[in-house]
Motif scaffolding. Structure first.
Motif, mmCIF file in Angstrom:
data_model
loop_
_atom_site.group_PDB
_atom_site.id
_atom_site.type_symbol
_atom_site.label_atom_id
_atom_site.label_comp_id
_atom_site.label_asym_id
_atom_site.label_seq_id
_atom_site.Cartn_x
_atom_site.Cartn_y
_atom_site.Cartn_z
ATOM 1 N N UNK A 103 17.187 63.540 20.312
ATOM 2 C CA UNK A 103 17.303 64.549 21.361
ATOM 3 C C UNK A 103 17.709 65.932 20.917
ATOM 4 N N UNK A 104 18.288 66.074 19.716
ATOM 5 C CA UNK A 104 18.660 67.400 19.251
ATOM 6 C C UNK A 104 17.437 68.228 18.875
ATOM 7 N N UNK A 105 16.332 67.562 18.638
ATOM 8 C CA UNK A 105 15.106 68.291 18.295
ATOM 9 C C UNK A 105 14.540 68.914 19.565
ATOM 10 N N UNK A 106 14.306 70.208 19.507
ATOM 11 C CA UNK A 106 13.945 70.971 20.691
ATOM 12 C C UNK A 106 12.692 70.440 21.373
ATOM 13 N N UNK A 107 11.653 70.092 20.626
ATOM 14 C CA UNK A 107 10.414 69.619 21.240
ATOM 15 C C UNK A 107 10.634 68.282 21.953
ATOM 16 N N UNK A 108 11.439 67.396 21.365
ATOM 17 C CA UNK A 108 11.719 66.100 21.995
ATOM 18 C C UNK A 108 12.528 66.306 23.271
ATOM 19 N N UNK B 269 23.387 70.586 23.586
ATOM 20 C CA UNK B 269 22.108 69.887 23.446
ATOM 21 C C UNK B 269 22.312 68.386 23.310
ATOM 22 N N UNK B 270 23.297 68.000 22.532
ATOM 23 C CA UNK B 270 23.567 66.572 22.337
ATOM 24 C C UNK B 270 23.967 65.929 23.661
ATOM 25 N N UNK B 271 24.820 66.589 24.411
ATOM 26 C CA UNK B 271 25.266 66.050 25.708
ATOM 27 C C UNK B 271 24.083 65.916 26.657
ATOM 28 N N UNK B 272 23.293 66.996 26.794
ATOM 29 C CA UNK B 272 22.127 66.946 27.690
ATOM 30 C C UNK B 272 21.132 65.881 27.244
ATOM 31 N N UNK B 273 20.863 65.820 25.946
ATOM 32 C CA UNK B 273 19.907 64.835 25.436
ATOM 33 C C UNK B 273 20.395 63.419 25.705
ATOM 34 N N UNK B 274 21.678 63.181 25.509
ATOM 35 C CA UNK B 274 22.226 61.840 25.732
ATOM 36 C C UNK B 274 22.095 61.434 27.194
ATOM 37 N N UNK B 275 22.456 62.332 28.099
ATOM 38 C CA UNK B 275 22.410 61.996 29.529
ATOM 39 C C UNK B 275 20.971 61.867 30.014
ATOM 40 N N UNK B 276 20.102 62.793 29.595
ATOM 41 C CA UNK B 276 18.699 62.737 30.020
ATOM 42 C C UNK B 276 18.028 61.477 29.477
ATOM 43 N N UNK C 181 24.352 57.320 22.580
ATOM 44 C CA UNK C 181 23.533 58.404 22.060
ATOM 45 C C UNK C 181 24.400 59.567 21.583
ATOM 46 N N UNK C 182 25.428 59.895 22.354
ATOM 47 C CA UNK C 182 26.348 60.973 21.976
ATOM 48 C C UNK C 182 27.032 60.639 20.649
ATOM 49 N N UNK C 183 27.477 59.406 20.501
ATOM 50 C CA UNK C 183 28.136 58.980 19.269
ATOM 51 C C UNK C 183 27.166 59.064 18.086
ATOM 52 N N UNK C 184 25.928 58.611 18.303
ATOM 53 C CA UNK C 184 24.929 58.620 17.230
ATOM 54 C C UNK C 184 24.519 60.053 16.866
ATOM 55 N N UNK C 185 24.107 60.834 17.874
ATOM 56 C CA UNK C 185 23.625 62.181 17.594
ATOM 57 C C UNK C 185 24.743 63.134 17.164
#
Length: 182
Positions: A17-22, A125-132, A164-168
């Motif tokens: 999720x940290x990757x902008x395109x993903x 970004x990590x927080x948003x990616x994890x929740x999304x 996801x938050x822990x991993x990313x």
């Protein structure tokens, strides 16, 4: 809806999720899910696939193409992502709170998403990616297993977001966190 697509995009954003395109693809997909909930008569699988898949593709290519205006795009992704998160939390809970309240929650979610990106950068970004990602996986699974709506679905979403938050965030295996130099 097209649950396989939701689960696949959700898993991708939970991991990458940290990757902008993903993240852009995930925001497009989750916005599509929220729009399907709001628009009557969009229950056909083809319409669902076109809306969710089309918005996911648009988010993917827009985010990938616009690297030169990353900060502006990130703030917009944060705002739209925050709004979509708010709408999907309401949808996952199964509550009928009315369109006006849903729109107000979307506005609040958008402001929170914007602030997360603006203030915390990579951590936002990590927080948003994890929740999304967690919401996409859970929403996809609730299509297959409607009994997961409500408390069980919320619990699964929270656990997936935390993992996801822990991993990313780099808390596993001594990986570098977003704030450390490479």
């Amino acid at each position: 809806m097209f649950p396989v697509l939701l689960v696949a995009i959700g898993i991708a954003v939970l991991i990458l999720g940290k990757r902008l395109a993903v993240l852009g693809a995930a925001v497009g997909a989750i916005l599509g899910v929220a729009l399907l909930d709001l628009l009557p008569g969009t229950s056909g699988w083809l319409v669902s696939l076109l809306i969710v898949g089309g918005l996911a593709a648009l988010g993917f290519f827009s985010a990938g193409f616009a690297k030169w205006i990353v900060n502006i795009i990130l703030m917009a992704v944060g705002a739209v992502g925050g709004a979509a998160i708010a709408l999907n939390i309401v949808g996952l809970s199964g509550l009928d709170i009315g369109l006006l309240v849903e729109m107000l929650l979307a506005l609040v979610g958008g402001v929170i998403g914007f602030i997360l990106i603006r203030r915390f950068g990579d951590w936002g970004l990590i927080i948003l990616a994890a929740v999304i990602g967690a919401l996409l996986v859970t929403r996809g699974l609730t299509i297959w297993f409607p009994s997961m709506e409500g408390t069980l679905g919320t619990l699964i979403a929270v656990v997936l977001a935390a993992l996801s938050f822990i991993y990313q965030g780099g808390f596993l295996g001594g990986r570098k966190t977003p704030g450390t130099a490479a």
